[in-house]
Design a protein around this motif. Structure first.
Motif, PDB file in Angstrom:
ATOM      1  N   ARG A  82      53.726  17.309  51.787  1.00 37.11           N
ATOM      2  CA  ARG A  82      53.800  18.369  52.785  1.00 37.11           C
ATOM      3  C   ARG A  82      52.492  19.153  52.794  1.00 37.11           C
ATOM      4  N   ALA A  83      51.995  19.461  53.987  1.00 37.33           N
ATOM      5  CA  ALA A  83      50.749  20.216  54.100  1.00 37.33           C
ATOM      6  C   ALA A  83      50.894  21.582  53.446  1.00 37.33           C
ATOM      7  N   GLY A  84      49.818  22.043  52.827  1.00 37.64           N
ATOM      8  CA  GLY A  84      49.820  23.364  52.209  1.00 37.64           C
ATOM      9  C   GLY A  84      50.493  23.427  50.860  1.00 37.64           C
ATOM     10  N   GLY A  85      50.672  22.276  50.205  1.00 39.10           N
ATOM     11  CA  GLY A  85      51.324  22.249  48.904  1.00 39.10           C
ATOM     12  C   GLY A  85      50.443  22.843  47.811  1.00 39.10           C
ATOM     13  N   PRO A  86      51.005  22.971  46.598  1.00 41.85           N
ATOM     14  CA  PRO A  86      50.241  23.591  45.509  1.00 41.85           C
ATOM     15  C   PRO A  86      48.962  22.846  45.159  1.00 41.85           C
ATOM     16  N   ALA A  87      48.965  21.521  45.278  1.00 43.53           N
ATOM     17  CA  ALA A  87      47.757  20.749  44.941  1.00 43.53           C
ATOM     18  C   ALA A  87      46.595  21.144  45.839  1.00 43.53           C
ATOM     19  N   GLU A  88      46.890  21.358  47.114  1.00 40.96           N
ATOM     20  CA  GLU A  88      45.843  21.740  48.061  1.00 40.96           C
ATOM     21  C   GLU A  88      45.203  23.060  47.660  1.00 40.96           C
ATOM     22  N   ARG A  89      46.043  24.018  47.295  1.00 43.15           N
ATOM     23  CA  ARG A  89      45.505  25.326  46.902  1.00 43.15           C
ATOM     24  C   ARG A  89      44.750  25.231  45.580  1.00 43.15           C
ATOM     25  N   LEU A  90      45.252  24.441  44.641  1.00 44.24           N
ATOM     26  CA  LEU A  90      44.566  24.299  43.357  1.00 44.24           C
ATOM     27  C   LEU A  90      43.200  23.650  43.544  1.00 44.24           C
ATOM     28  N   PHE A 129      51.800  28.250  39.734  1.00 46.41           N
ATOM     29  CA  PHE A 129      50.581  27.461  39.941  1.00 46.41           C
ATOM     30  C   PHE A 129      50.029  26.927  38.625  1.00 46.41           C
ATOM     31  N   ASP A 130      50.230  27.642  37.532  1.00 44.79           N
ATOM     32  CA  ASP A 130      49.848  27.091  36.231  1.00 44.79           C
ATOM     33  C   ASP A 130      50.651  25.826  35.932  1.00 44.79           C
ATOM     34  N   LEU A 131      51.944  25.886  36.179  1.00 47.16           N
ATOM     35  CA  LEU A 131      52.803  24.721  35.945  1.00 47.16           C
ATOM     36  C   LEU A 131      52.376  23.558  36.830  1.00 47.16           C
ATOM     37  N   ALA A 132      52.112  23.841  38.102  1.00 45.20           N
ATOM     38  CA  ALA A 132      51.675  22.784  39.012  1.00 45.20           C
ATOM     39  C   ALA A 132      50.372  22.164  38.531  1.00 45.20           C
ATOM     40  N   ALA A 133      49.439  22.995  38.099  1.00 43.76           N
ATOM     41  CA  ALA A 133      48.159  22.484  37.615  1.00 43.76           C
ATOM     42  C   ALA A 133      48.341  21.581  36.399  1.00 43.76           C
ATOM     43  N   ASP A 134      49.176  22.008  35.463  1.00 39.16           N
ATOM     44  CA  ASP A 134      49.401  21.216  34.249  1.00 39.16           C
ATOM     45  C   ASP A 134      50.028  19.866  34.582  1.00 39.16           C
ATOM     46  N   ARG A 194      78.024  23.648  48.782  1.00 40.69           N
ATOM     47  CA  ARG A 194      78.307  22.608  47.773  1.00 40.69           C
ATOM     48  C   ARG A 194      77.129  21.626  47.642  1.00 40.69           C
ATOM     49  N   LEU A 195      75.944  22.192  47.615  1.00 45.60           N
ATOM     50  CA  LEU A 195      74.746  21.370  47.517  1.00 45.60           C
ATOM     51  C   LEU A 195      74.322  21.225  46.059  1.00 45.60           C
ATOM     52  N   ARG A 196      74.224  19.997  45.627  1.00 47.44           N
ATOM     53  CA  ARG A 196      73.677  19.699  44.301  1.00 47.44           C
ATOM     54  C   ARG A 196      72.202  19.368  44.481  1.00 47.44           C
ATOM     55  N   LEU A 197      71.363  20.239  44.006  1.00 49.83           N
ATOM     56  CA  LEU A 197      69.930  20.106  44.230  1.00 49.83           C
ATOM     57  C   LEU A 197      69.366  18.878  43.519  1.00 49.83           C
ATOM     58  N   ARG A 198      68.551  18.117  44.240  1.00 44.67           N
ATOM     59  CA  ARG A 198      67.846  17.012  43.604  1.00 44.67           C
ATOM     60  C   ARG A 198      66.736  17.533  42.700  1.00 44.67           C
ATOM     61  N   TYR A 199      66.196  18.682  43.063  1.00 42.38           N
ATOM     62  CA  TYR A 199      65.130  19.306  42.288  1.00 42.38           C
ATOM     63  C   TYR A 199      65.571  20.740  41.951  1.00 42.38           C
ATOM     64  N   PRO A 200      66.403  20.877  40.911  1.00 48.84           N
ATOM     65  CA  PRO A 200      66.993  22.195  40.610  1.00 48.84           C
ATOM     66  C   PRO A 200      65.982  23.259  40.212  1.00 48.84           C
ATOM     67  N   THR A 201      64.813  22.854  39.699  1.00 47.79           N
ATOM     68  CA  THR A 201      63.739  23.801  39.429  1.00 47.79           C
ATOM     69  C   THR A 201      62.432  23.200  39.934  1.00 47.79           C
ATOM     70  N   VAL A 202      61.409  24.032  40.004  1.00 46.12           N
ATOM     71  CA  VAL A 202      60.125  23.526  40.485  1.00 46.12           C
ATOM     72  C   VAL A 202      59.538  22.496  39.526  1.00 46.12           C
ATOM     73  N   ARG A 203      59.913  22.543  38.260  1.00 50.52           N
ATOM     74  CA  ARG A 203      59.384  21.551  37.327  1.00 50.52           C
ATOM     75  C   ARG A 203      59.762  20.140  37.767  1.00 50.52           C
ATOM     76  N   GLU A 204      61.028  19.937  38.103  1.00 50.41           N
ATOM     77  CA  GLU A 204      61.456  18.601  38.555  1.00 50.41           C
ATOM     78  C   GLU A 204      60.748  18.192  39.848  1.00 50.41           C
TER      79      GLU A 204
END
Length: 317
Positions: A181-189, A243-248, A291-301
């Motif tokens: 997706r455009a504008g994601g964390p990688a782009e900003r990093l 953004f630290d987590l994304a960078a790592d 009743r949504l079960r998140l595929r990505y429950p946190t940003v880490r996943e």
């Protein structure tokens, strides 16, 4: 759709029609979730997008929310509507109002209203909450023009629901991310844009674009009448920690940290506005009502999945 004698088939014998207004990245993902179960239509103001929408299995309808006369064919057309189009930011006679939602609401009210409409709003309608926990009962207190326009749209759709008897769900959405997706964390990093130091930092909320699309589809069928739902994941991080987590995870340098004082000299106004609001959204309704079960429950996943998707493939032996 006609039967063998030339008459229209009863509604129970045809696929339901879902109209997506604002069929950008999230709209296309929602269309993929819907698949072949329904007939998906999308309003587009760009004739050059017609072929791409058709290739995605979507029936394109050319029209412009800024030109209400071009919307007439939408009246009575769809059984359910997913409205993801943002309010305009220029040429407004009143900066607090969303004329696009007004135009669409007037059109949809001319004939049989859809059974359900889902409006994609923003968590920015709450303004700065000082890092407090926020559920859907907290009164809005917008602090930016774009948040005021979103709140106006929410109110318009609630009034429209009362007039037409349709069921409206308002989804308040925070930061959307995905590796494709455009504008994601990688782009900003990659740009090396700084973030605030911890003592000045704000809490932010996120949702993966795929989980947001799934929530939109569920709300079309499962949303409670005139109900607001936070569509966010279960993580609660400050912006710099995100953004630290994304960078790592992406193998990139962490962004530099700066003090809030003087940040206006280094950051765009839009970024500064996000750094001025701090809140932690509660998402119980998302889990219990949709009743949504998140595929990505946190940003880490979600970030880890993106890192794996972007990693160069290894040659096989």
């Amino acid at each position: 759709m006609l039967n063998g004698t030339g008459g229209a088939l009863p509604a129970r014998f045809r696929r339901q029609r879902v109209l997506i207004v604002g069929c950008g990245d999230v709209g296309l993902r929602a269309a993929r979730v819907l698949g072949q179960r329904v007939r998906v239509l999308a309003l587009t103001s760009s004739p050059e997008r017609v072929e791409a929408l058709r290739a995605a299995g979507i029936t394109p309808l050319v029209g412009d929310l800024d030109q209400p006369c071009s919307l007439q064919r939408l009246a009575g057309l769809a059984d359910r509507v997913l409205h993801l189009a943002p309010p305009p930011s220029e040429g407004l006679s009143d900066w607090r109002r969303d004329p696009r939602s007004r135009a669409l609401a007037a059109t949809l009210a001319r004939r049989r209203a859809p059974a359900a409409l889902v409006y994609g709003s923003t968590s920015g309608v709450y303004g700065d909450c000082g890092g407090a926990w926020v559920d859907e009962t907290r009164p809005p207190a917008p602090e930016t023009p774009r948040a005021w326009r979103r709140l106006d749209a929410e109110q318009q759709w609630r009034w429209w629901a009362l007039r037409t008897g349709a069921r409206v769900s308002v989804l308040r959405i925070p930061g959307i991310y995905a590796h494709d997706r455009a504008g994601g964390p990688a782009e900003r990093l990659h740009r090396g844009m700084p973030v605030l130091r911890s003592e000045d930092d704000v809490y932010t909320n996120h949702i993966h674009a795929d989980d947001l699309a799934r929530a939109c589809v569920r709300a079309l069928w499962l949303g409670r009448p005139q109900r607001t739902v936070h569509v966010c994941d279960d993580s609660h991080l400050k912006m710099g920690d995100y953004f630290d987590l994304a960078a790592d995870l992406l193998g990139l340098p962490r962004p530099p940290r700066i003090a809030r004082e003087g940040a206006e000299r280094q950051l765009p106004l839009m970024v500064l506005s996000f750094m001025s609001e701090s809140r932690r959204l509660v998402n119980r309704r998302l889990h219990r009502e949709l009743r949504l079960r998140l595929r990505y429950p946190t940003v880490r996943e979600g970030l880890l999945a993106g890192a794996r998707a972007m990693a160069p493939s290894r040659p096989t032996a």
